[in-house]
Design an enzyme around this catalytic site. Structure first.
Site, PDB file in Angstrom:
ATOM      1  N   GLU A  74       0.816  -1.107  -0.134  1.00  0.00           N
ATOM      2  CA  GLU A  74      -0.061   0.224   0.138  1.00  0.00           C
ATOM      3  C   GLU A  74       0.869   1.256  -0.055  1.00  0.00           C
ATOM      4  O   GLU A  74       1.424   1.511   0.787  1.00  0.00           O
ATOM      5  CB  GLU A  74      -0.827   0.089   1.242  1.00  0.00           C
ATOM      6  CG  GLU A  74      -1.798   1.048   1.180  1.00  0.00           C
ATOM      7  CD  GLU A  74      -2.616   1.496   2.545  1.00  0.00           C
ATOM      8  OE1 GLU A  74      -2.835   2.872   2.452  1.00  0.00           O
ATOM      9  OE2 GLU A  74      -2.818   0.678   3.249  1.00  0.00           O
TER      10      GLU A  74
ATOM     11  N   CYS B 129      -3.524   7.874   4.541  1.00  0.00           N
ATOM     12  CA  CYS B 129      -3.496   7.171   3.283  1.00  0.00           C
ATOM     13  C   CYS B 129      -4.648   7.559   2.414  1.00  0.00           C
ATOM     14  O   CYS B 129      -4.311   7.702   1.122  1.00  0.00           O
ATOM     15  CB  CYS B 129      -3.524   5.591   3.655  1.00  0.00           C
ATOM     16  SG  CYS B 129      -2.261   5.141   4.660  1.00  0.00           S
TER      17      CYS B 129
END
Length: 461
Positions: free
Chosen positions: A229, A263
């Protein structure tokens, strides 16, 4: 080999220092994980899940200690109470759905044969964790990994070095088999050597694109599976039929919560021309109410960024955009704590921006957002897809069918409608393009941490 050091963003002083593991300690952690995993894999899924609930209980009991530690390490204000609500939600979801997610896949049967596919654990999972949501991001991988029958080695970011110790403390109190979970302090060079050694079966990394590429290089030829990620530049689109007040309230929070260090935080907003002026006015008014200051103060709603160098990146992007014609709507002097050379950075809203500016194309990961006017869905779609990243995208509308149709065309891992900056544990957390590969959470997340093993059993005649 160097010590791993946390410099507190509150005052720039050293908050914690830990020596990196010795070669003997690394070898002991790996061999211990291998031994423990061989036994753990035979434990029924329900019992593994029960141990994770024990771990959860012990971690929740530490929260009074954890919240101020997080403020000291990465700057999130104590008023928000840490990350345990999300941790609780995700752990319980993993436990409650594990049996179904890991159930055998049984195709139509043929007389005289028994056939099925079993989800077998991968072995040893190595988790390299980030500092921005240091508990939530780790839970996404370690809990389903352990429930699936793997062992776990955790390397936490130096900025939040104490978080790994809190995980170890809670795991130990939950009485997991010795060696099944180990927090290990490593520098980048040691981490790369461990990945390239071939003893790790799966690597889960959350961090920068450059870091993800380094992990891929280190893992080359080992055939270990990867979950990466990486970066994001998440967009929002406010359509003509949006509930404007609701969109303003939620998008401002989505852009500036955790000082923009999320994020899936909102980094760029495209607003239909019919709402544009009112949206900008409302967003500026709401953002001006943030209180920038010491995160240990209950009155603070916006803490410092985790490190001065992160704030410097945002300052540079913002200054470049203004020099190129962007308009800054918030006066930094109204936020007394904002000072050059520190991690304290006032929130900023920019208009008159375009995609020639880094602030609209490169990850900022800080308290700045650019807003652009659009005249149609097609224009918004083109701009949303004009990015090397693709983690989440949010659409603000009253038309579910329109959101779904647009969502099909957006290059992203998650499509939101009328919400942002949230992980639903029932859905796959994933991305496209430079945001990475693989998935966590949901049934798919369990499958990323196991391998299919086929059984083709023929009865003797």
């Amino acid at each position: 080999m160097t010590d791993q050091i946390c410099i507190s963003p509150i005052d720039g002083t050293e908050f914690a220092r830990r020596p990196v593991a010795s070669p003997a300690e690394i070898e002991a952690a790996i061999s211990g994980a291998k031994r423990a995993q061989a036994e753990w894999a035979s434990v029924p899924i329900a019992e593994r899940g029960a141990k994770m609930l024990d771990f959860l209980r012990e971690l929740l009991a530490l929260n009074q200690q954890i919240v101020p530690e997080l403020a000291q390490q990465m700057g999130r204000p104590v008023r928000y109470g840490g990350e345990m609500r999300g941790v609780d939600e995700r752990v319980r979801w993993c436990v409650e759905t594990a049996e179904a997610s890991l159930a055998d896949v049984v195709p139509p049967q043929t007389q005289g044969f028994k056939r099925f596919i079993r989800r077998a654990p991968l072995g040893t999972v190595y988790v390299i964790a980030p500092w921005n949501y240091p508990f939530l991001t780790v839970v996404n991988s370690i809990v389903p990994a352990l429930i699936a029958g793997n062992s776990v080695l955790l390397k936490h970011a130096a900025q939040t070095i104490l978080v790994g110790e809190r995980f170890q403390q809670a795991m130990d109190k939950a009485d997991l088999p010795k060696g099944l979970f180990a927090n290990i302090v490593l520098d980048h060079e040691q981490s790369g050597r461990m990945i390239s050694s071939g003893v790790i079966d799966h690597i889960n990394f959350t961090g920068s694109v450059a870091g993800g590429r380094a992990v891929e290089r280190d893992a080359a030829g080992t055939f270990a599976s990867l979950g990466l990620e990486l970066g994001g530049k998440d967009p929002a689109y406010v359509r003509e039929d949006a509930d404007l007040d609701f969109a303003i309230e939620n998008l401002v929070d989505g852009a500036f919560f955790n000082s923009g260090q999320c994020c899936c935080g909102i980094e760029r907003v495209y607003v239909h021309e019919s709402h544009y002026d009112r949206f900008v006015e409302g967003a500026v008014e709401l953002t001006s109410k943030y209180v920038l200051g010491n995160p240990l103060d209950d009155a603070t709603t916006l803490g410092p960024m985790a490190n001065r160098r992160f704030a410097d990146v945002v300052r540079a992007q913002t200054a470049e955009a203004i020099a190129a014609g962007a308009k800054a709507h918030l006066d930094r002097q109204a936020f007394a704590a904002d000072k050059e050379g520190t991690a304290y950075l006032a929130p900023q809203i920019l208009t008159n921006v375009d995609h020639t500016m880094r602030v609209m194309t490169e990850e900022s990961f800080g308290p700045v957002v650019g807003i652009m006017k659009v005249s149609s869905d097609e224009e918004a779609l083109k701009l949303m897809n004009d990015s090397v990243y693709g983690l989440t995208a949010s659409i603000w509308t009253k038309d579910v069918a329109a959101a779904e149709a647009l969502g099909d065309r957006i290059e992203t891992g998650t499509v939101f409608m009328n919400r942002c900056d949230y992980l639903d544990p029932a859905l796959a957390w994933t991305g496209v393009k430079d945001t990475g590969r693989g998935a966590s959470l949901s049934e798919i997340g369990f499958h990323q941490l196991t391998r299919p093993k086929s059984f083709h059993l023929r009865e003797a005649s």
